[in-house]
Design a protein around this motif. Structure first.
Motif, PDB file in Angstrom:
ATOM      1  N   VAL A 136       0.890  -1.114  -0.033  1.00 41.09           N
ATOM      2  CA  VAL A 136       0.021  -0.027  -0.163  1.00 41.09           C
ATOM      3  C   VAL A 136       0.667   1.025  -0.138  1.00 41.09           C
ATOM      4  O   VAL A 136       2.071   1.253   0.419  1.00 41.09           O
ATOM      5  CB  VAL A 136      -0.908   0.135   1.072  1.00 41.09           C
ATOM      6  N   LYS A 161      -6.953   4.262  -5.791  1.00 40.06           N
ATOM      7  CA  LYS A 161      -6.484   2.889  -6.168  1.00 40.06           C
ATOM      8  C   LYS A 161      -5.572   3.228  -7.597  1.00 40.06           C
ATOM      9  O   LYS A 161      -4.608   2.110  -7.718  1.00 40.06           O
ATOM     10  CB  LYS A 161      -7.921   2.098  -6.807  1.00 40.06           C
ATOM     11  N   ASP A 170      -0.610  -2.002  -4.425  1.00 46.11           N
ATOM     12  CA  ASP A 170      -1.825  -2.466  -4.820  1.00 46.11           C
ATOM     13  C   ASP A 170      -3.081  -1.887  -4.099  1.00 46.11           C
ATOM     14  O   ASP A 170      -4.309  -1.964  -4.689  1.00 46.11           O
ATOM     15  CB  ASP A 170      -1.978  -4.006  -4.051  1.00 46.11           C
ATOM     16  N   ASP A 171      -2.817  -0.923  -3.344  1.00 43.85           N
ATOM     17  CA  ASP A 171      -3.839  -0.100  -2.683  1.00 43.85           C
ATOM     18  C   ASP A 171      -3.351   1.100  -1.926  1.00 43.85           C
ATOM     19  O   ASP A 171      -2.207   1.116  -1.601  1.00 43.85           O
ATOM     20  CB  ASP A 171      -4.673  -0.997  -1.776  1.00 43.85           C
ATOM     21  N   GLY A 183      -8.388   2.291   4.285  1.00 44.07           N
ATOM     22  CA  GLY A 183      -8.157   1.871   2.762  1.00 44.07           C
ATOM     23  C   GLY A 183      -9.182   2.462   2.005  1.00 44.07           C
ATOM     24  O   GLY A 183     -10.218   3.169   2.141  1.00 44.07           O
ATOM     25  N   THR A 184      -8.931   2.366   0.685  1.00 46.13           N
ATOM     26  CA  THR A 184      -9.696   2.841  -0.420  1.00 46.13           C
ATOM     27  C   THR A 184     -11.199   2.184  -0.449  1.00 46.13           C
ATOM     28  O   THR A 184     -12.272   2.773  -0.724  1.00 46.13           O
ATOM     29  CB  THR A 184      -9.108   2.869  -1.723  1.00 46.13           C
ATOM     30  N   SER A 185     -11.106   1.078  -0.008  1.00 43.71           N
ATOM     31  CA  SER A 185     -12.465   0.087  -0.023  1.00 43.71           C
ATOM     32  C   SER A 185     -12.388  -1.213   1.101  1.00 43.71           C
ATOM     33  O   SER A 185     -12.970  -2.165   1.159  1.00 43.71           O
ATOM     34  CB  SER A 185     -12.699  -0.275  -1.281  1.00 43.71           C
TER      35      SER A 185
END
Length: 286
Positions: A136, A161, A170-171, A183-185
């Motif tokens: 990340v 993302k 990856d994130d 995190g983003t999701s």
């Protein structure tokens, strides 16, 4: 075979599904959503997702489109019609179509829009990334203040993302006032000296359904949990890290901003929590 989707009371081939250009979900991002995972043809944590959906709708004063029993029946019908073994059911409720564009909310005569569809993800419980861990980056959190409402306002998370992808990661974990929000999701965690650390619930983060289950399982396994904000520097110095989400379950994080976390490999706490979550969730799936 064309995927069958659900639109306002009808099951349709996805190529025939239509929503008005005046729907407020399209014009205003005026809507909420939920994603329920499917393993072995059964729904995981459905009750939790239903409760959170009701809360999101109440917070935005959007009418409930149907009962929980009806919602469950639609989920099951879509899973059956699309022969989903492992995957997800996506649900979205918007304030509906008032017939024109206006910032003011429409009257009670305008019914909410309910759309649902499935996504097949064979073998999603046996993720290769869960065995190697993910990387990340940190980015500034510039979203609106009510992140506890699961709205369809997902442009900045999508941008996050892409920032991660551009950086070879990856994130992204979002940072506000020096501390990680989420995190983003997904919800974010670190582990230090056997203690699981994750941000406490508030308007700052989404109240994750998987988060609630994982923390409950951690407590039952006599793991120590501390709910408080943590910094990126703390993450870099942690023994391990991970995130949770409905579709990724428990995902080890092995690098943040190009710094290896712990050994640079998935740690024992995240690995064990993933095992427990999958085992226990399968027992209660419906």
């Amino acid at each position: 075979m064309s995927r069958i989707v659900y639109v306002n009371g009808q099951y349709l081939p996805e190529t025939e599904a239509k929503i008005s250009i005046f729907d407020r979900g399209f014009l205003m991002a005026d809507g909420v959503y939920e994603v329920t995972s499917v393993l072995d043809g059964k729904l995981l944590d459905f009750a939790g997702h239903s409760v959170r959906l009701a809360r999101s709708l109440k917070e935005l004063d959007i009418a409930t489109p149907c009962s929980d029993d009806e919602l469950l029946a639609i989920h099951r019908e879509l899973v059956a019609r699309n022969e989903v073994v492992d995957g997800m059911v996506y649900l979205q409720v918007t304030r509906g179509n008032p017939g024109d564009r206006d910032f003011a909310f429409p009257g009670a005569d305008v019914k909410p829009t309910l759309v649902m569809f499935t996504q097949s993800k064979p073998g999603m419980a046996d993720s290769a990334q869960a065995k190697t861990g993910i990387k990340v980056i940190s980015i500034e959190d510039i979203r609106w203040g009510r992140r506890d409402i699961k709205t369809v306002q997902l442009l900045y998370p999508s941008m996050g993302k892409m920032m991660a992808k551009k950086a070879g990661a990856d994130d992204a974990w979002m940072v506000e006032d020096g501390h990680v929000t989420e995190g983003t999701s997904n919800n974010a965690y670190i582990v230090k000296n056997g203690r699981i650390i994750t941000r406490q619930l508030s308007h700052d983060i989404l109240h994750g359904i998987t988060r609630a289950a994982v923390l409950r399982f951690a407590a039952e396994a006599q793991m120590e949990v501390e709910e408080r904000p943590f910094t990126i520097e703390e993450a870099k110095a942690a023994d391990e890290a991970f995130y949770t989400s409905a579709s990724a379950f428990v995902m080890p994080v092995v690098e943040v901003d190009e710094a290896a976390i712990g050994t640079g490999k998935p740690g024992p706490v995240a690995t064990r929590l993933r095992e427990i979550y999958l085992e226990e969730s399968r027992k209660t799936a419906i």
